[in-house]
Design a protein around this motif. Structure first.
Motif, PDB file in Angstrom:
ATOM      1  N   LYS A  65       0.853  -1.074  -0.234  1.00 21.96           N
ATOM      2  CA  LYS A  65      -0.046   0.120  -0.079  1.00 21.96           C
ATOM      3  C   LYS A  65       1.066   1.426  -0.004  1.00 21.96           C
ATOM      4  O   LYS A  65       0.631   2.155  -0.973  1.00 21.96           O
ATOM      5  N   LYS A  66       1.930   1.372   0.872  1.00 19.97           N
ATOM      6  CA  LYS A  66       2.734   2.485   0.954  1.00 19.97           C
ATOM      7  C   LYS A  66       3.463   2.760  -0.420  1.00 19.97           C
ATOM      8  O   LYS A  66       3.589   3.919  -0.814  1.00 19.97           O
ATOM      9  N   ASP A  67       3.926   1.615  -1.120  1.00 18.44           N
ATOM     10  CA  ASP A  67       4.586   1.755  -2.400  1.00 18.44           C
ATOM     11  C   ASP A  67       3.681   2.212  -3.277  1.00 18.44           C
ATOM     12  O   ASP A  67       4.055   3.179  -4.197  1.00 18.44           O
ATOM     13  N   VAL A  68       2.349   1.643  -3.562  1.00 19.66           N
ATOM     14  CA  VAL A  68       1.423   2.078  -4.387  1.00 19.66           C
ATOM     15  C   VAL A  68       1.126   3.588  -4.295  1.00 19.66           C
ATOM     16  O   VAL A  68       1.192   4.380  -5.210  1.00 19.66           O
ATOM     17  N   LEU A  69       0.853   4.012  -2.874  1.00 17.62           N
ATOM     18  CA  LEU A  69       0.512   5.642  -2.652  1.00 17.62           C
ATOM     19  C   LEU A  69       1.784   6.451  -3.209  1.00 17.62           C
ATOM     20  O   LEU A  69       1.484   7.493  -3.700  1.00 17.62           O
ATOM     21  N   LYS A  70       2.977   6.072  -2.878  1.00 17.05           N
ATOM     22  CA  LYS A  70       4.039   6.796  -3.023  1.00 17.05           C
ATOM     23  C   LYS A  70       4.050   6.933  -4.636  1.00 17.05           C
ATOM     24  O   LYS A  70       4.665   7.868  -5.096  1.00 17.05           O
ATOM     25  N   PHE A 108      -7.130   0.865  -4.089  1.00 14.73           N
ATOM     26  CA  PHE A 108      -8.717   0.740  -4.043  1.00 14.73           C
ATOM     27  C   PHE A 108      -9.235   0.174  -2.711  1.00 14.73           C
ATOM     28  O   PHE A 108     -10.549   0.144  -2.223  1.00 14.73           O
ATOM     29  N   GLY A 109      -8.202  -0.762  -2.018  1.00 15.33           N
ATOM     30  CA  GLY A 109      -8.603  -1.487  -0.756  1.00 15.33           C
ATOM     31  C   GLY A 109      -8.066  -2.869  -0.639  1.00 15.33           C
ATOM     32  O   GLY A 109      -7.393  -3.194  -1.406  1.00 15.33           O
ATOM     33  N   LEU A 137      -6.574  -9.657  -0.082  1.00 19.65           N
ATOM     34  CA  LEU A 137      -6.539  -9.382  -1.456  1.00 19.65           C
ATOM     35  C   LEU A 137      -6.495  -7.782  -1.594  1.00 19.65           C
ATOM     36  O   LEU A 137      -7.193  -7.041  -1.134  1.00 19.65           O
ATOM     37  N   VAL A 138      -5.394  -7.230  -2.037  1.00 16.63           N
ATOM     38  CA  VAL A 138      -5.045  -5.985  -2.132  1.00 16.63           C
ATOM     39  C   VAL A 138      -5.459  -5.458  -3.593  1.00 16.63           C
ATOM     40  O   VAL A 138      -4.871  -6.001  -4.516  1.00 16.63           O
ATOM     41  N   MET A 139      -6.028  -4.292  -3.918  1.00 14.49           N
ATOM     42  CA  MET A 139      -6.415  -3.963  -5.181  1.00 14.49           C
ATOM     43  C   MET A 139      -6.017  -2.578  -5.342  1.00 14.49           C
ATOM     44  O   MET A 139      -6.413  -1.602  -4.554  1.00 14.49           O
ATOM     45  N   PHE A 140      -5.371  -2.228  -6.365  1.00 14.73           N
ATOM     46  CA  PHE A 140      -4.917  -0.930  -6.991  1.00 14.73           C
ATOM     47  C   PHE A 140      -4.906  -0.848  -8.300  1.00 14.73           C
ATOM     48  O   PHE A 140      -4.954  -1.876  -9.266  1.00 14.73           O
ATOM     49  N   GLY A 141      -4.631   0.341  -9.066  1.00 14.81           N
ATOM     50  CA  GLY A 141      -4.688   0.480 -10.425  1.00 14.81           C
ATOM     51  C   GLY A 141      -4.221   2.023 -10.721  1.00 14.81           C
ATOM     52  O   GLY A 141      -4.687   2.989 -10.013  1.00 14.81           O
ATOM     53  N   ASN A 142      -3.924   2.199 -12.097  1.00 11.30           N
ATOM     54  CA  ASN A 142      -3.781   3.473 -12.673  1.00 11.30           C
ATOM     55  C   ASN A 142      -4.988   3.333 -13.643  1.00 11.30           C
ATOM     56  O   ASN A 142      -4.737   2.751 -14.716  1.00 11.30           O
ATOM     57  N   PRO A 143      -5.991   4.099 -13.429  1.00  8.42           N
ATOM     58  CA  PRO A 143      -7.138   4.073 -14.589  1.00  8.42           C
ATOM     59  C   PRO A 143      -6.730   4.449 -15.847  1.00  8.42           C
ATOM     60  O   PRO A 143      -7.109   3.822 -17.067  1.00  8.42           O
ATOM     61  N   ALA A 144      -5.540   5.315 -16.050  1.00 14.01           N
ATOM     62  CA  ALA A 144      -5.279   5.826 -17.378  1.00 14.01           C
ATOM     63  C   ALA A 144      -4.629   4.572 -17.839  1.00 14.01           C
ATOM     64  O   ALA A 144      -4.700   4.344 -19.206  1.00 14.01           O
ATOM     65  N   LEU A 145      -3.655   3.872 -17.411  1.00 12.65           N
ATOM     66  CA  LEU A 145      -3.329   2.374 -18.052  1.00 12.65           C
ATOM     67  C   LEU A 145      -4.007   1.386 -18.080  1.00 12.65           C
ATOM     68  O   LEU A 145      -4.203   0.744 -18.985  1.00 12.65           O
ATOM     69  N   GLY A 146      -4.747   1.141 -16.901  1.00 10.13           N
ATOM     70  CA  GLY A 146      -5.467  -0.100 -16.727  1.00 10.13           C
ATOM     71  C   GLY A 146      -6.717  -0.141 -17.759  1.00 10.13           C
ATOM     72  O   GLY A 146      -6.968  -1.350 -18.328  1.00 10.13           O
ATOM     73  N   THR A 147      -7.477   1.025 -17.857  1.00  6.35           N
ATOM     74  CA  THR A 147      -8.668   0.983 -18.777  1.00  6.35           C
ATOM     75  C   THR A 147      -8.184   0.915 -20.312  1.00  6.35           C
ATOM     76  O   THR A 147      -8.982   0.563 -20.913  1.00  6.35           O
ATOM     77  N   THR A 148      -6.942   0.996 -20.428  1.00  4.83           N
ATOM     78  CA  THR A 148      -6.311   0.804 -22.059  1.00  4.83           C
ATOM     79  C   THR A 148      -6.805  -0.536 -22.416  1.00  4.83           C
ATOM     80  O   THR A 148      -6.897  -0.809 -23.639  1.00  4.83           O
ATOM     81  N   PHE A 149      -6.770  -1.608 -21.358  1.00  2.97           N
ATOM     82  CA  PHE A 149      -6.736  -2.957 -21.753  1.00  2.97           C
ATOM     83  C   PHE A 149      -8.257  -3.165 -22.121  1.00  2.97           C
ATOM     84  O   PHE A 149      -8.718  -3.855 -22.937  1.00  2.97           O
ATOM     85  N   TRP A 156      -8.718  -6.048 -13.947  1.00 10.23           N
ATOM     86  CA  TRP A 156      -8.516  -4.961 -13.695  1.00 10.23           C
ATOM     87  C   TRP A 156      -9.365  -4.353 -12.588  1.00 10.23           C
ATOM     88  O   TRP A 156     -10.778  -4.498 -13.116  1.00 10.23           O
ATOM     89  N   PRO A 157      -9.192  -3.791 -11.598  1.00  7.24           N
ATOM     90  CA  PRO A 157      -7.706  -3.301 -11.159  1.00  7.24           C
ATOM     91  C   PRO A 157      -7.018  -4.402 -10.991  1.00  7.24           C
ATOM     92  O   PRO A 157      -7.236  -5.784 -10.794  1.00  7.24           O
ATOM     93  N   VAL A 158      -5.668  -4.230 -10.816  1.00  8.14           N
ATOM     94  CA  VAL A 158      -4.402  -5.118 -10.393  1.00  8.14           C
ATOM     95  C   VAL A 158      -5.023  -5.797  -8.991  1.00  8.14           C
ATOM     96  O   VAL A 158      -5.392  -4.734  -8.112  1.00  8.14           O
ATOM     97  N   ARG A 159      -4.826  -6.747  -8.817  1.00  7.71           N
ATOM     98  CA  ARG A 159      -5.024  -7.696  -7.547  1.00  7.71           C
ATOM     99  C   ARG A 159      -3.765  -8.263  -7.064  1.00  7.71           C
ATOM    100  O   ARG A 159      -3.291  -8.862  -7.963  1.00  7.71           O
TER     101      ARG A 159
END
Length: 147
Positions: free
Chosen positions: A38-43, A49-50, A70-82, A93-96
């Motif tokens: 979580k810390k690295d994702v936010l950094k 996402f939670g 289960l940890v969920m995170f993502g960059n909408p600009a990148l993830g939604t391109t898929f 998506w999001p990444v889990r």
């Protein structure tokens, strides 16, 4: 250098060997592993996402579940391109990242390999984005390896 590669192979299980799942041994408890991710994702400015505490939910339902989150995170600009390439990519998506403890109290983090996700959804027009996503998840999970 060869010794270093051998050590790395014992820590990261290749995706091809496990049907698209990359597994990394953590040097920390489940709670600390989740906190580090979580810390690295936010950094990195990635949207967090939670966390779903699967063990808590399972134990409350009467099942004996070892620590599992289960940890969920993502960059909408990148993830939604898929998803723009194939809407079914939204299943991945999001990444889990699944952080879990084995019976011998070892802690692992597992996630879906992005090359496998591309193949799963037949996406051939987003190579640069999948490469970037792979680099990001590798960077995020590097925070859980003890130095």
């Amino acid at each position: 250098m060869i010794a270093g590669a051998a050590v790395l192979m014992t820590v990261v299980l290749p995706a091809a060997a496990s049907d698209g799942v990359v597994t990394i041994k953590s040097g920390y408890s489940v709670a600390e592993t989740v906190a580090r991710i979580k810390k690295d994702v936010l950094k990195k400015g990635i949207m967090f996402f939670g966390v779903i505490d699967q063990a808590k939910l399972g134990n409350k339902a009467g099942n004996d579940v070892r620590p599992s989150r289960l940890v969920m995170f993502g960059n909408p600009a990148l993830g939604t391109t898929f998803i723009t390439s194939n809407p079914e990519a939204g299943l991945d998506w999001p990444v889990r990242v699944l952080v879990y403890q084995t019976p011998d109290r070892q802690v692992y983090a597992a996630y879906s390999d992005f090359d496998w996700i591309a193949k799963r959804h037949g996406i051939t027009d987003r190579q640069a984005q999948f490469k970037m996503a792979t680099e990001v998840i590798q960077s995020v999970t590097s925070s859980i390896r003890k130095n």
